[in-house]
Design a protein around this motif. Structure first.
Motif, short mmCIF file in Angstrom:
data_model
loop_
_atom_site.label_atom_id
_atom_site.label_comp_id
_atom_site.label_asym_id
_atom_site.label_seq_id
_atom_site.Cartn_x
_atom_site.Cartn_y
_atom_site.Cartn_z
N THR A 159 45.56 80.03 14.92
CA THR A 159 44.18 80.43 14.64
C THR A 159 44.07 81.43 13.51
OG1 THR A 159 44.33 82.10 16.38
CG2 THR A 159 43.44 79.95 16.99
N ALA A 160 45.18 82.09 13.20
CA ALA A 160 45.21 83.05 12.09
C ALA A 160 46.53 82.88 11.35
CB ALA A 160 45.07 84.48 12.61
N VAL A 161 46.48 82.85 10.04
CA VAL A 161 47.69 82.68 9.23
C VAL A 161 47.79 83.82 8.22
CG1 VAL A 161 47.72 80.17 9.50
CG2 VAL A 161 46.48 81.18 7.58
N ASP A 162 49.01 84.08 7.79
CA ASP A 162 49.25 85.15 6.82
C ASP A 162 49.27 84.65 5.39
OD1 ASP A 162 49.45 87.03 8.84
OD2 ASP A 162 51.64 86.85 9.00
N GLU A 163 49.65 83.38 5.20
CA GLU A 163 49.78 82.82 3.87
C GLU A 163 49.06 81.47 3.81
OE1 GLU A 163 51.27 84.37 1.42
OE2 GLU A 163 52.32 85.96 2.52
N VAL A 164 48.43 81.20 2.66
CA VAL A 164 47.74 79.91 2.46
C VAL A 164 48.03 79.44 1.05
CG1 VAL A 164 45.52 78.71 2.38
CG2 VAL A 164 45.90 80.52 4.07
N MET A 165 48.25 78.14 0.91
CA MET A 165 48.46 77.56 -0.42
C MET A 165 47.90 76.15 -0.44
SD MET A 165 52.57 76.74 -0.25
CE MET A 165 52.56 76.08 -1.89
N PRO A 166 47.48 75.66 -1.59
CA PRO A 166 46.97 74.29 -1.67
C PRO A 166 48.10 73.28 -1.60
CG PRO A 166 46.99 75.29 -3.85
CD PRO A 166 47.39 76.37 -2.88
N PHE A 167 47.77 72.07 -1.13
CA PHE A 167 48.74 70.98 -1.06
C PHE A 167 48.09 69.74 -1.66
CE2 PHE A 167 50.77 67.45 1.40
CZ PHE A 167 52.02 67.55 0.81
N ALA A 168 48.50 69.40 -2.87
CA ALA A 168 47.89 68.29 -3.59
C ALA A 168 48.43 66.95 -3.08
CB ALA A 168 48.17 68.42 -5.08
N LEU A 169 47.54 65.98 -2.93
CA LEU A 169 47.92 64.65 -2.50
C LEU A 169 48.08 63.73 -3.70
CD1 LEU A 169 45.52 64.13 0.54
CD2 LEU A 169 47.91 64.86 0.58
N ARG A 170 48.98 62.76 -3.56
CA ARG A 170 49.18 61.74 -4.57
C ARG A 170 48.82 60.38 -3.99
NH1 ARG A 170 55.39 63.10 -4.95
NH2 ARG A 170 54.96 62.83 -2.74
N ARG A 171 48.54 59.41 -4.85
CA ARG A 171 48.24 58.06 -4.38
C ARG A 171 49.39 57.49 -3.56
NH1 ARG A 171 43.34 55.96 -3.46
NH2 ARG A 171 41.90 56.50 -5.12
N THR A 172 50.62 57.85 -3.93
CA THR A 172 51.78 57.33 -3.20
C THR A 172 51.93 57.94 -1.81
OG1 THR A 172 53.13 58.97 -4.39
CG2 THR A 172 53.09 56.71 -5.25
N ASP A 173 51.10 58.94 -1.48
CA ASP A 173 51.13 59.55 -0.15
C ASP A 173 50.29 58.78 0.87
OD1 ASP A 173 52.74 61.66 -1.02
OD2 ASP A 173 51.02 62.87 -1.60
N ILE A 174 49.63 57.70 0.47
CA ILE A 174 48.65 57.01 1.31
C ILE A 174 49.23 55.71 1.85
CG2 ILE A 174 46.29 56.12 1.40
CD1 ILE A 174 46.60 59.16 0.85
N ASP A 175 48.99 55.45 3.15
CA ASP A 175 49.52 54.24 3.79
C ASP A 175 48.46 53.14 3.84
OD1 ASP A 175 47.77 54.85 5.88
OD2 ASP A 175 49.34 55.58 7.22
N LEU A 176 48.78 52.04 4.54
CA LEU A 176 47.86 50.89 4.57
C LEU A 176 46.58 51.18 5.34
CD1 LEU A 176 48.03 49.26 7.57
CD2 LEU A 176 50.33 48.84 6.74
N PHE A 177 46.57 52.24 6.16
CA PHE A 177 45.36 52.63 6.88
C PHE A 177 44.52 53.64 6.09
CE2 PHE A 177 48.36 51.64 10.45
CZ PHE A 177 47.73 50.48 10.87
N GLU A 178 44.91 53.89 4.83
CA GLU A 178 44.24 54.86 3.96
C GLU A 178 44.39 56.29 4.48
OE1 GLU A 178 42.86 54.34 0.94
OE2 GLU A 178 43.62 52.30 1.10
N HIS A 179 45.48 56.55 5.19
CA HIS A 179 45.81 57.88 5.68
C HIS A 179 47.06 58.38 4.98
CE1 HIS A 179 43.83 56.61 9.75
NE2 HIS A 179 42.93 56.86 8.83
N VAL A 180 47.27 59.68 5.00
CA VAL A 180 48.50 60.26 4.46
C VAL A 180 49.70 59.80 5.28
CG1 VAL A 180 49.75 62.43 4.11
CG2 VAL A 180 47.36 62.26 3.45
N THR A 181 50.77 59.41 4.61
CA THR A 181 51.96 58.90 5.29
C THR A 181 52.66 60.00 6.08
OG1 THR A 181 53.43 59.37 3.44
CG2 THR A 181 52.32 57.23 3.44
N ASN A 182 53.51 59.58 7.03
CA ASN A 182 54.27 60.54 7.82
C ASN A 182 55.15 61.42 6.95
OD1 ASN A 182 53.22 59.15 10.05
ND2 ASN A 182 55.01 57.82 10.20
N THR A 183 55.81 60.81 5.97
CA THR A 183 56.75 61.58 5.16
C THR A 183 56.05 62.61 4.28
OG1 THR A 183 56.72 59.80 3.52
CG2 THR A 183 58.50 59.77 5.12
N ALA A 184 54.80 62.36 3.88
CA ALA A 184 54.09 63.32 3.03
C ALA A 184 53.87 64.65 3.76
CB ALA A 184 52.76 62.73 2.57
#
Length: 254
Positions: A159-184
């Motif tokens: 519920t509370a974190v000390d550090e935050v950073m952005p995580f950019a997605l790539r097209r290759t991160d997307i599976d056939l269900f249009e969701h982010v893949t497990n490995t990403a």
């Protein structure tokens, strides 16, 4: 005795029953700067072993689609390069629509990684859990006495974190269900691991538990907080879109 599910060691290899075995060489594209197999590589490998396992069991046609709700990776000893990995995959618990599947990775030149995934059989049209065949249940049940598996989260959302950073997605991160893949998701975990290397010395455990899908185009952030005496024993991680937590993760020493 362990106080939580996340403290428990994974089920050992059974003495009898259906255990699928295969092997291949560590790929150079899956190595970190120390020439050790990365966690995203482990996630990729256990998914491929699972696909082979379904073909071997004669269940691939009836069960082509599975989603993983939780992945546990215990790095007992790093698997380095060069190395040939022997894989052993078996069911550690199951029900009529999902199961937990153990996969152990053992290097011919040293190294051992133990994993467990909570896999849900999915109807591709409705994107809902579907009942597995009686033949799958019969074969997979041969390695476990737990035949009424229920989903229970291991992790709580930080519920509370000390550090935050952005995580950019790539097209290759997307599976056939249009969701982010497990490995990403494991790519994100490696971003945190680089900042807390003391927690990730072997043996250590990494867990990713999925809450809701992430889709391409969403702005994802990684947040984390260290816990334990001096903040040295574990790291709680969340992947979020705005205030909506889509996945929780844990890094901790074993």
């Amino acid at each position: 005795m362990p106080s939580t599910d996340a403290d428990r060691r994974l089920a050992p290899l059974p003495a009898a029953g259906y255990v699928y075995r295969t092997a291949w060489r560590v790929a150079t594209g899956d190595l970190d700067a120390d020439l050790h197999l990365r966690l995203d590589g482990v996630a990729r490998y256990i998914q491929e072993v699972g696909a082979e396992n379904l073909v071997d069991a004669g269940e691939a046609e009836d069960h082509p689609h599975w989603l993983v709700q939780r992945t546990v990776i215990d790095v007992i000893e790093p698997i380095g390069f060069p190395n040939d990995i022997g894989f052993a995959r078996w069911c550690s618990a199951l029900s009529s629509r999902w199961c937990t599947m153990r996969v152990d990775l053992v290097g011919s030149a040293g190294g051992r990684i133990e994993t467990e995934g909570f896999w849900i059989a999915i109807n591709a049209k409705t994107l809902t859990p579907q009942r597995v065949t009686d033949t799958l249940v019969e074969r997979f049940a041969s390695t476990t006495a737990e035949h009424r598996l229920k989903w229970r989260p291991w992790l709580q959302n930080a519920t509370a974190v000390d550090e935050v950073m952005p995580f950019a997605l790539r097209r290759t991160d997307i599976d056939l269900f249009e969701h982010v893949t497990n490995t990403a998701y494991w790519h994100a975990i490696h971003e945190v691991m680089a900042r807390v290397p003391d927690v990730c010395t072997t043996p250590y455990r990494a867990v990713v538990e999925y809450r809701r899908p992430i889709k391409y185009g969403e702005d994802v952030t990684i947040g984390w907080v260290r816990r334990g005496p001096g903040g040295a024993s574990e790291v709680d991680i969340v992947l979020s879109v705005g205030d909506d937590i889509r996945a929780a993760a844990l890094l901790r020493r074993l």
